[in-house]
Scaffold this motif. Structure first.
Motif, mmCIF file in Angstrom:
data_model
loop_
_atom_site.group_PDB
_atom_site.id
_atom_site.type_symbol
_atom_site.label_atom_id
_atom_site.label_comp_id
_atom_site.label_asym_id
_atom_site.label_seq_id
_atom_site.Cartn_x
_atom_site.Cartn_y
_atom_site.Cartn_z
ATOM 1 N N LYS A 115 47.221 33.394 -20.405
ATOM 2 C CA LYS A 115 46.754 32.022 -20.681
ATOM 3 C C LYS A 115 46.278 31.336 -19.461
ATOM 4 O O LYS A 115 45.503 30.720 -18.729
ATOM 5 N N ARG A 116 47.119 32.177 -18.105
ATOM 6 C CA ARG A 116 46.893 31.840 -17.136
ATOM 7 C C ARG A 116 45.131 32.725 -16.277
ATOM 8 O O ARG A 116 44.981 31.772 -15.794
ATOM 9 N N ILE A 117 44.970 33.861 -17.208
ATOM 10 C CA ILE A 117 43.347 34.572 -16.741
ATOM 11 C C ILE A 117 42.655 33.473 -17.337
ATOM 12 O O ILE A 117 41.555 33.119 -16.577
ATOM 13 N N ALA A 118 42.478 33.569 -18.767
ATOM 14 C CA ALA A 118 42.419 32.371 -19.098
ATOM 15 C C ALA A 118 41.144 30.868 -18.325
ATOM 16 O O ALA A 118 40.259 29.967 -18.086
ATOM 17 N N GLU A 119 42.513 30.281 -17.611
ATOM 18 C CA GLU A 119 42.187 29.337 -16.763
ATOM 19 C C GLU A 119 41.689 29.286 -15.667
ATOM 20 O O GLU A 119 40.852 28.482 -15.497
ATOM 21 N N GLU A 120 42.014 30.674 -15.019
ATOM 22 C CA GLU A 120 41.164 30.839 -13.604
ATOM 23 C C GLU A 120 40.227 31.464 -14.152
ATOM 24 O O GLU A 120 38.808 31.178 -13.372
ATOM 25 N N GLU A 121 39.738 31.813 -14.748
ATOM 26 C CA GLU A 121 38.204 31.963 -15.277
ATOM 27 C C GLU A 121 37.736 30.951 -16.084
ATOM 28 O O GLU A 121 36.118 30.775 -15.249
ATOM 29 N N ALA A 122 38.625 30.122 -16.556
ATOM 30 C CA ALA A 122 37.115 29.013 -17.223
ATOM 31 C C ALA A 122 37.293 27.659 -15.150
ATOM 32 O O ALA A 122 36.077 27.167 -15.185
ATOM 33 N N LYS A 123 38.050 28.213 -14.646
ATOM 34 C CA LYS A 123 38.260 27.039 -13.325
ATOM 35 C C LYS A 123 36.653 27.973 -12.146
ATOM 36 O O LYS A 123 35.977 27.410 -12.258
#
Length: 213
Positions: A115-123
């Protein structure tokens, strides 16, 4: 000797608010909350320092007077402390993890990580190509390798690293071969000079012009 044992021993002096055990004297650091009960457990061995905090100042004065009453016993009949084989058995039993509980903890951690990696990639995707207040454009990892899967990018990095290592090894082998050739030529020159000196000495002896002293 753990916090519970010290709290029980000094409770006769007054109500104990907290007990802190440290590796060496100094300010008491706030303990970090344990993220996992299976990993990152630091085992402290050897001597330690304990700080006992009482609710009232009178507890400190009573604790100072304890030295006149003799030693304090940690292990008693009502509160025995495990030692020897029984302690080893208990330590081994505590070290064996429950597979289901361990799996649940690992799954929860990986879910949070994904979840954290997905948020960083989306940002990062949102900020890609957008200049900041000073006009600078941030180049992200995704921008350098657009559309490249993460596993493939990792494989390419491994291949490049192996290629550099192979080239460095070949260069070292070349230097070693060059050093051997230089050493071999030097030995050949010494032998040639030795033979020339022998011939010169023999000629001088024949002409009776050889004066070693």
């Amino acid at each position: 000797c753990i916090e519970d044992s010290l709290s029980r021993l000094f409770s006769r002096c007054g109500r104990v608010q907290s007990v802190h055990i440290s590796e060496k004297p100094g300010p008491v650091e706030k303990k970090e909350k344990l993220v996992s009960k299976f990993f990152d457990h630091k085992t402290v061995t050897g001597f330690q320092v304990a700080y006992v905090v009482f609710r009232k100042p009178s507890g400190v004065q009573a604790a100072k007077a304890l030295s006149q009453e003799g030693p304090l016993l940690i292990s008693t009949a009502s509160n025995p402390v495990k030692t020897g084989v029984s302690k080893w058995i208990a330590s081994y039993a505590a070290s064996v993890a429950d597979p289901e509980e361990l799996k649940a903890e690992v799954d929860a951690y990986m879910q949070d990580y994904d979840k954290r990696i997905a948020e960083e990639e989306a940002k990062a995707a949102k900020e890609e190509g957008v200049p900041d207040e000073e006009g600078w454009v941030k180049v992200t990892r995704k921008g350098r390798k657009p559309g490249l899967p993460r596993i493939e990018a990792a494989n390419l990095r491994v291949l490049e690293r192996e290629k550099r290592k192979r080239a460095r090894k070949e260069l070292l082998n070349f230097y070693a071969w060059q050093h051997r050739e230089t050493k071999r030529e030097h030995i050949a020159q010494l032998r040639k000079k030795f033979e020339e000196d022998k011939q010169r000495i023999a000629l001088m002896r024949a002409q009776r012009k050889f004066r070693p002293y």
